[in-house]
Design a protein around this motif. Structure first.
Motif, PDB file in Angstrom:
ATOM      1  N   PRO A  60      74.683  74.512  97.128  1.00 34.95           N
ATOM      2  CA  PRO A  60      75.394  74.694  95.694  1.00 34.95           C
ATOM      3  C   PRO A  60      76.821  73.710  95.474  1.00 34.95           C
ATOM      4  O   PRO A  60      76.977  73.485  94.425  1.00 34.95           O
ATOM      5  CB  PRO A  60      75.939  76.150  95.875  1.00 34.95           C
ATOM      6  N   ASP A  61      77.313  72.942  96.489  1.00 36.77           N
ATOM      7  CA  ASP A  61      78.231  72.152  96.350  1.00 36.77           C
ATOM      8  C   ASP A  61      77.919  70.837  96.205  1.00 36.77           C
ATOM      9  O   ASP A  61      78.846  69.979  96.112  1.00 36.77           O
ATOM     10  CB  ASP A  61      79.374  72.460  97.395  1.00 36.77           C
ATOM     11  N   VAL A  62      76.632  70.352  96.256  1.00 34.47           N
ATOM     12  CA  VAL A  62      76.247  69.079  96.077  1.00 34.47           C
ATOM     13  C   VAL A  62      75.140  69.140  94.836  1.00 34.47           C
ATOM     14  O   VAL A  62      74.496  69.577  94.611  1.00 34.47           O
ATOM     15  CB  VAL A  62      75.439  68.466  97.172  1.00 34.47           C
ATOM     16  N   GLU A  63      75.643  67.670  93.913  1.00 35.01           N
ATOM     17  CA  GLU A  63      74.638  67.488  92.653  1.00 35.01           C
ATOM     18  C   GLU A  63      74.117  66.484  92.664  1.00 35.01           C
ATOM     19  O   GLU A  63      74.808  65.539  93.108  1.00 35.01           O
ATOM     20  CB  GLU A  63      75.756  68.091  91.447  1.00 35.01           C
ATOM     21  N   ILE A  64      73.265  66.171  92.086  1.00 30.85           N
ATOM     22  CA  ILE A  64      72.655  64.816  91.564  1.00 30.85           C
ATOM     23  C   ILE A  64      72.827  64.872  89.902  1.00 30.85           C
ATOM     24  O   ILE A  64      72.216  65.559  89.317  1.00 30.85           O
ATOM     25  CB  ILE A  64      71.151  64.818  91.796  1.00 30.85           C
ATOM     26  N   VAL A  65      73.561  63.842  89.632  1.00 30.83           N
ATOM     27  CA  VAL A  65      73.452  63.616  88.014  1.00 30.83           C
ATOM     28  C   VAL A  65      72.391  62.495  87.622  1.00 30.83           C
ATOM     29  O   VAL A  65      72.388  61.381  88.096  1.00 30.83           O
ATOM     30  CB  VAL A  65      75.025  62.968  87.618  1.00 30.83           C
ATOM     31  N   LEU A  66      71.603  62.797  86.702  1.00 35.60           N
ATOM     32  CA  LEU A  66      70.607  62.313  86.263  1.00 35.60           C
ATOM     33  C   LEU A  66      71.183  61.575  84.972  1.00 35.60           C
ATOM     34  O   LEU A  66      71.310  62.382  83.966  1.00 35.60           O
ATOM     35  CB  LEU A  66      69.114  62.983  85.883  1.00 35.60           C
ATOM     36  N   GLU A  67      71.355  60.309  84.825  1.00 31.62           N
ATOM     37  CA  GLU A  67      71.681  59.761  83.776  1.00 31.62           C
ATOM     38  C   GLU A  67      71.269  58.310  83.321  1.00 31.62           C
ATOM     39  O   GLU A  67      70.613  57.955  84.137  1.00 31.62           O
ATOM     40  CB  GLU A  67      73.395  59.323  84.239  1.00 31.62           C
ATOM     41  N   PRO A  68      71.438  57.878  82.076  1.00 33.70           N
ATOM     42  CA  PRO A  68      70.582  56.784  81.573  1.00 33.70           C
ATOM     43  C   PRO A  68      71.164  55.512  82.565  1.00 33.70           C
ATOM     44  O   PRO A  68      72.407  55.629  82.910  1.00 33.70           O
ATOM     45  CB  PRO A  68      71.173  56.452  80.249  1.00 33.70           C
ATOM     46  N   TRP A 122      73.468  63.704  80.144  1.00 27.99           N
ATOM     47  CA  TRP A 122      73.537  63.802  81.413  1.00 27.99           C
ATOM     48  C   TRP A 122      73.017  65.162  81.889  1.00 27.99           C
ATOM     49  O   TRP A 122      73.282  66.137  81.144  1.00 27.99           O
ATOM     50  CB  TRP A 122      74.996  63.656  82.047  1.00 27.99           C
ATOM     51  N   VAL A 123      72.147  65.240  82.969  1.00 26.55           N
ATOM     52  CA  VAL A 123      71.677  66.375  83.623  1.00 26.55           C
ATOM     53  C   VAL A 123      71.940  66.551  84.944  1.00 26.55           C
ATOM     54  O   VAL A 123      71.807  65.297  85.820  1.00 26.55           O
ATOM     55  CB  VAL A 123      70.114  66.505  83.252  1.00 26.55           C
ATOM     56  N   THR A 124      72.610  67.632  85.441  1.00 24.53           N
ATOM     57  CA  THR A 124      72.757  67.705  86.823  1.00 24.53           C
ATOM     58  C   THR A 124      72.019  68.758  87.144  1.00 24.53           C
ATOM     59  O   THR A 124      71.981  69.834  86.984  1.00 24.53           O
ATOM     60  CB  THR A 124      74.354  68.333  86.575  1.00 24.53           C
ATOM     61  N   VAL A 125      71.530  68.211  88.441  1.00 18.89           N
ATOM     62  CA  VAL A 125      70.533  69.143  89.294  1.00 18.89           C
ATOM     63  C   VAL A 125      71.178  69.305  90.901  1.00 18.89           C
ATOM     64  O   VAL A 125      71.750  68.557  91.226  1.00 18.89           O
ATOM     65  CB  VAL A 125      69.289  68.629  89.298  1.00 18.89           C
ATOM     66  N   GLY A 126      70.394  70.173  91.323  1.00 19.49           N
ATOM     67  CA  GLY A 126      70.838  70.560  92.792  1.00 19.49           C
ATOM     68  C   GLY A 126      70.067  71.525  93.506  1.00 19.49           C
ATOM     69  O   GLY A 126      69.424  72.177  92.921  1.00 19.49           O
ATOM     70  N   SER A 127      70.145  71.317  94.753  1.00 21.20           N
ATOM     71  CA  SER A 127      69.204  72.396  95.808  1.00 21.20           C
ATOM     72  C   SER A 127      69.886  73.622  95.907  1.00 21.20           C
ATOM     73  O   SER A 127      71.238  73.669  95.972  1.00 21.20           O
ATOM     74  CB  SER A 127      69.271  71.778  97.057  1.00 21.20           C
ATOM     75  N   PRO A 128      69.355  74.797  95.587  1.00 20.74           N
ATOM     76  CA  PRO A 128      69.779  76.013  95.911  1.00 20.74           C
ATOM     77  C   PRO A 128      70.498  76.252  97.085  1.00 20.74           C
ATOM     78  O   PRO A 128      71.388  77.137  97.421  1.00 20.74           O
ATOM     79  CB  PRO A 128      68.753  77.135  95.550  1.00 20.74           C
ATOM     80  N   LEU A 129      69.984  75.307  98.053  1.00 16.02           N
ATOM     81  CA  LEU A 129      70.582  75.597  99.404  1.00 16.02           C
ATOM     82  C   LEU A 129      71.691  74.827  99.513  1.00 16.02           C
ATOM     83  O   LEU A 129      72.529  74.959 100.744  1.00 16.02           O
ATOM     84  CB  LEU A 129      69.444  74.871 100.335  1.00 16.02           C
ATOM     85  N   LEU A 135      63.520  65.972  84.523  1.00 19.93           N
ATOM     86  CA  LEU A 135      63.611  67.392  84.587  1.00 19.93           C
ATOM     87  C   LEU A 135      61.947  67.724  85.176  1.00 19.93           C
ATOM     88  O   LEU A 135      62.179  68.620  85.946  1.00 19.93           O
ATOM     89  CB  LEU A 135      63.884  67.980  83.499  1.00 19.93           C
ATOM     90  N   ALA A 136      61.098  67.184  84.605  1.00 17.90           N
ATOM     91  CA  ALA A 136      59.573  67.714  84.953  1.00 17.90           C
ATOM     92  C   ALA A 136      59.522  67.633  86.558  1.00 17.90           C
ATOM     93  O   ALA A 136      58.835  68.489  87.117  1.00 17.90           O
ATOM     94  CB  ALA A 136      58.675  67.382  84.170  1.00 17.90           C
ATOM     95  N   PHE A 137      59.954  66.613  87.029  1.00 16.39           N
ATOM     96  CA  PHE A 137      60.060  66.001  88.356  1.00 16.39           C
ATOM     97  C   PHE A 137      60.936  66.690  89.481  1.00 16.39           C
ATOM     98  O   PHE A 137      60.344  67.696  90.403  1.00 16.39           O
ATOM     99  CB  PHE A 137      60.045  64.593  88.637  1.00 16.39           C
ATOM    100  N   TYR A 138      62.163  66.769  89.047  1.00 12.10           N
ATOM    101  CA  TYR A 138      63.202  67.263  89.690  1.00 12.10           C
ATOM    102  C   TYR A 138      63.530  68.799  89.931  1.00 12.10           C
ATOM    103  O   TYR A 138      63.655  69.494  90.949  1.00 12.10           O
ATOM    104  CB  TYR A 138      64.540  66.703  89.888  1.00 12.10           C
ATOM    105  N   ARG A 139      63.032  69.340  88.724  1.00  8.62           N
ATOM    106  CA  ARG A 139      63.000  70.500  88.574  1.00  8.62           C
ATOM    107  C   ARG A 139      61.589  71.543  89.094  1.00  8.62           C
ATOM    108  O   ARG A 139      61.675  72.269  89.833  1.00  8.62           O
ATOM    109  CB  ARG A 139      63.529  71.259  87.191  1.00  8.62           C
ATOM    110  N   GLU A 183      67.626  73.034  90.895  1.00 11.67           N
ATOM    111  CA  GLU A 183      67.956  73.923  89.858  1.00 11.67           C
ATOM    112  C   GLU A 183      68.686  72.826  88.956  1.00 11.67           C
ATOM    113  O   GLU A 183      69.582  72.177  89.141  1.00 11.67           O
ATOM    114  CB  GLU A 183      68.820  75.118  90.365  1.00 11.67           C
ATOM    115  N   VAL A 184      68.764  73.373  87.670  1.00  9.92           N
ATOM    116  CA  VAL A 184      69.556  72.560  86.634  1.00  9.92           C
ATOM    117  C   VAL A 184      70.936  73.405  86.598  1.00  9.92           C
ATOM    118  O   VAL A 184      70.913  74.376  86.263  1.00  9.92           O
ATOM    119  CB  VAL A 184      68.764  72.715  85.278  1.00  9.92           C
ATOM    120  N   ARG A 185      71.900  72.510  86.790  1.00  4.60           N
ATOM    121  CA  ARG A 185      73.242  72.927  86.918  1.00  4.60           C
ATOM    122  C   ARG A 185      74.021  72.884  85.474  1.00  4.60           C
ATOM    123  O   ARG A 185      74.811  73.653  85.313  1.00  4.60           O
ATOM    124  CB  ARG A 185      74.033  72.549  88.095  1.00  4.60           C
ATOM    125  N   ASN A 186      73.545  71.603  84.920  1.00  6.87           N
ATOM    126  CA  ASN A 186      74.308  71.275  83.562  1.00  6.87           C
ATOM    127  C   ASN A 186      73.382  70.374  82.950  1.00  6.87           C
ATOM    128  O   ASN A 186      72.561  69.417  83.486  1.00  6.87           O
ATOM    129  CB  ASN A 186      75.751  70.468  84.155  1.00  6.87           C
TER     130      ASN A 186
END
Length: 137
Positions: A50-58, A41-48, A19-23, A29-32
């Motif tokens: 809104p319909d694409v997310e990256i899931v950061l998972e173990p 699981w943490v989901t992040v995405g670009s504000p530009l 999170l410190a890196f991606y956010r 932005e953190v979406r979930n």
């Protein structure tokens, strides 16, 4: 037919460092942020986008993965052998300076590629290779 990318997954071994890196560094932005049965699981995405997310998972969180498979994934992640993603940017050099200032592991300084982009590369805190490309005019 309408087909678009919705989510992609990046294995991380420490969600707080991720999170410190991606956010904080990349500005996603953190979406979930979900905890379930001892996993996160943490989901992040670009504000530009809104319909694409990256899931950061173990690593190895597939429910069908054996303990040996999970261990193998964790070892590959520790070696930096898992693939990351390629981000696009309108200013590769400015982004490079920002990421470099964060102390991220530098792989490649900005350079013009023969296939029409200027790009640079870093490893995220988990060791995933991330490329940042800017299309040349």
């Amino acid at each position: 037919m309408d087909v678009k990318l919705a989510q992609c997954f990046i294995a991380v071994d420490d969600h707080d460092k991720a999170l410190a890196f991606y956010r904080d560094v990349l500005g996603l932005e953190v979406r979930n942020d979900v905890g379930f049965e001892g996993m996160r699981w943490v989901t992040v995405g670009s504000p530009l986008q809104p319909d694409v997310e990256i899931v950061l998972e173990p690593p190895g969180m597939n429910p069908d993965a054996s303990p040996a498979d999970r261990q193998a994934m964790a070892e590959l992640l520790a070696k930096g052998m898992l693939r990351g993603v390629i981000f696009s940017t309108s200013d590769c050099d400015t982004l490079f300076e920002r990421v470099q200032a964060s102390g991220a592991d530098l792989v490649q300084e900005p350079m013009d590629q023969p296939y029409g982009v200027r790009d640079c590369a870093f490893r995220d805190p988990a060791g995933n290779l991330l490329r940042f490309t800017q299309r040349r005019a």
